[in-house]
Design a protein around this motif. Sequence first.
Motif, PDB file in Angstrom:
ATOM      1  N   ILE A 179     -35.749  51.057  24.991  1.00 26.47           N
ATOM      2  CA  ILE A 179     -35.262  50.705  26.330  1.00 26.47           C
ATOM      3  C   ILE A 179     -34.948  51.962  27.151  1.00 26.47           C
ATOM      4  CG2 ILE A 179     -33.474  49.476  27.632  1.00 26.47           C
ATOM      5  CD1 ILE A 179     -35.626  47.687  26.271  1.00 26.47           C
ATOM      6  N   GLN A 183     -36.751  52.903  30.661  1.00 27.32           N
ATOM      7  CA  GLN A 183     -35.998  53.111  31.897  1.00 27.32           C
ATOM      8  C   GLN A 183     -36.387  54.437  32.549  1.00 27.32           C
ATOM      9  OE1 GLN A 183     -32.097  52.516  30.222  1.00 27.32           O
ATOM     10  NE2 GLN A 183     -31.993  50.394  30.959  1.00 27.32           N
ATOM     11  N   ASN A 184     -36.604  55.475  31.746  1.00 27.43           N
ATOM     12  CA  ASN A 184     -37.046  56.766  32.262  1.00 27.43           C
ATOM     13  C   ASN A 184     -38.464  56.645  32.851  1.00 27.43           C
ATOM     14  OD1 ASN A 184     -36.983  59.620  32.737  1.00 27.43           O
ATOM     15  ND2 ASN A 184     -38.246  59.874  30.894  1.00 27.43           N
ATOM     16  N   ARG A 187     -38.195  54.889  36.164  1.00 27.46           N
ATOM     17  CA  ARG A 187     -37.662  55.793  37.187  1.00 27.46           C
ATOM     18  C   ARG A 187     -38.758  56.718  37.721  1.00 27.46           C
ATOM     19  NH1 ARG A 187     -32.929  55.806  34.421  1.00 27.46           N
ATOM     20  NH2 ARG A 187     -33.579  57.465  33.026  1.00 27.46           N
TER      21      ARG A 187
END
Length: 199
Positions: A179, A183-184, A187
Amino acid sequence: MLGEGSLAGVDKIVENIGSLPVDLFAETCQQILTQLQGQAQAVDVVEICGRFQKAGIILDLEAVQEISKLLSFNFRSAAKSNLSAEQLITRLREGCSKWSKPALQVVHKLWSEQGNLVRAHQEAQAMSSVGQLVDVQWKLGMAVSSDTCRSLNSPYVSLLLKIADTSGQISSKSFEMTIPQFQNFFRQFKEMAAVLETV
């Protein structure tokens, strides 16, 4: 240089081309030329195979892929060598004596009309030979255990990317991310989208 097995393979592919109705062969050539001009991401051989079968032409998916590869190779080679339609037909006849006259007429007509467009796109593409993203599929999963940990209970994101290389062949790449890794990744994509909006 082609070995005897390769020549026999080309003969069989050309015989299969000769079994196609002229309109289906022309549609197939057009789809390949459209892809080679950069107007389509890939050649959909599954769709082509379905059209052949609807017309009563019994060729399996592998045979249709071989037809697509042979035509694509010859069109790309003609573009790279800056061949006219007449030169392309001569080269095809020299490579295999089994080409039918109607098939060669279709190739001649389409190459006369679209050869320059293919050449221009191939030259531009040669400068930046990067594949194109065709599809993204994802799923959220839960790893409940592993061989080293009985109670893992860790969520992950699995991604499957379908990529068309410069020849139009589609390959799939899959990978998993934790996760935080996802998320990185997300982004970074948001940052790219924001930069693209300013262009």
